[in-house]
Design a protein around this motif. Sequence first.
Motif, PDB file in Angstrom:
ATOM      1  N   PRO A 160       0.900  -1.185  -0.047  1.00 53.30           N
ATOM      2  CA  PRO A 160      -0.040  -0.185   0.021  1.00 53.30           C
ATOM      3  C   PRO A 160       0.885   1.349  -0.001  1.00 53.30           C
ATOM      4  N   ASP A 161       0.439   2.464  -0.387  1.00 53.98           N
ATOM      5  CA  ASP A 161       1.001   3.664  -0.326  1.00 53.98           C
ATOM      6  C   ASP A 161       1.507   3.962   1.028  1.00 53.98           C
ATOM      7  N   ILE A 162       0.667   3.644   2.020  1.00 49.81           N
ATOM      8  CA  ILE A 162       1.052   3.630   3.486  1.00 49.81           C
ATOM      9  C   ILE A 162       0.605   2.563   4.510  1.00 49.81           C
ATOM     10  N   ALA A 163       1.219   2.299   5.288  1.00 53.55           N
ATOM     11  CA  ALA A 163       0.609   1.312   6.216  1.00 53.55           C
ATOM     12  C   ALA A 163       0.450   1.916   7.658  1.00 53.55           C
ATOM     13  N   LEU A 164      -0.682   1.377   8.063  1.00 53.80           N
ATOM     14  CA  LEU A 164      -1.060   1.955   9.697  1.00 53.80           C
ATOM     15  C   LEU A 164      -1.056   0.824  10.249  1.00 53.80           C
ATOM     16  N   PHE A 165      -0.323   0.626  11.697  1.00 52.99           N
ATOM     17  CA  PHE A 165      -0.177  -0.829  12.286  1.00 52.99           C
ATOM     18  C   PHE A 165      -1.037  -0.257  13.794  1.00 52.99           C
ATOM     19  N   CYS A 166      -2.082  -1.142  14.156  1.00 51.72           N
ATOM     20  CA  CYS A 166      -2.729  -0.925  15.510  1.00 51.72           C
ATOM     21  C   CYS A 166      -2.451  -2.042  16.195  1.00 51.72           C
ATOM     22  N   ILE A 167      -1.514  -1.986  16.980  1.00 50.46           N
ATOM     23  CA  ILE A 167      -0.715  -3.230  17.519  1.00 50.46           C
ATOM     24  C   ILE A 167      -0.732  -3.293  19.061  1.00 50.46           C
ATOM     25  N   SER A 168      -1.623  -4.325  19.783  1.00 49.07           N
ATOM     26  CA  SER A 168      -1.702  -4.263  21.156  1.00 49.07           C
ATOM     27  C   SER A 168      -0.876  -5.324  21.620  1.00 49.07           C
ATOM     28  N   THR A 169      -0.557  -5.501  22.877  1.00 48.13           N
ATOM     29  CA  THR A 169       0.602  -6.253  23.529  1.00 48.13           C
ATOM     30  C   THR A 169      -0.176  -7.502  24.397  1.00 48.13           C
TER      31      THR A 169
END
Length: 153
Positions: A49-58
């Motif tokens: 993708p042109d940009i990636a957004l990561f939403c990452i919990s632990t």
Amino acid sequence: MPSMRIFVATVYGGALDVAELSQPLCEQAGFQVNILEEPELEDLVNAPPDIALFCISTTGSGDFPGNFMRFADNMANQLPDLSHQRYGLIAMGDSSYDTFCGAGRKLDNVLQQCGAQRIGERLEIDASRTPMADDEALPWIESWLPIARESLQ
Ligand SMILES: Cc1cc2nc3c(=O)[nH]c(=O)nc-3n(C[C@H](O)[C@H](O)[C@H](O)COP(=O)(O)O)c2cc1C
């Protein structure tokens, strides 16, 4: 229209909520958005993708949630060349753990090792201070989107 893929790592759904609430804001900013709940490394490496957004919990002790383990393991083992890739990262955790936001921090490190360019600072949301993650995530998204757009010019 530039494309954005939102990669979600979640156990209880909080990171998915953040992704789903962010989607309309990203669309209003002119991105074509897909949310990936079962992401694979190929979703980033093949046809990026042109940009990636990561939403990452632990989870565990600084560990990746199960739905993201294969992605994270493959990335750490393969270290693909991501020097063309721009991304933003929202890490979710709880500061009562020593390994605060451990998964998001680990992923950020590996992305940097692969040469990817982070746009903006990493957001770290602390569940013990901000029980509703979107209270912090959405204002961050609103300030991140113009920088993300500009980085693609
Ligand atoms: C069993 C368990 C282990 C956790 N381990 C960590 C941890 O090591 N580090 C951290 O920062 N947060 C940890 N957390 C907190 C979660 O990351 C935090 O509550 C997050 O908002 C959950 O997001 P989710 O709803 O997307 O799964 C843990 C939570 C649980 C229930």
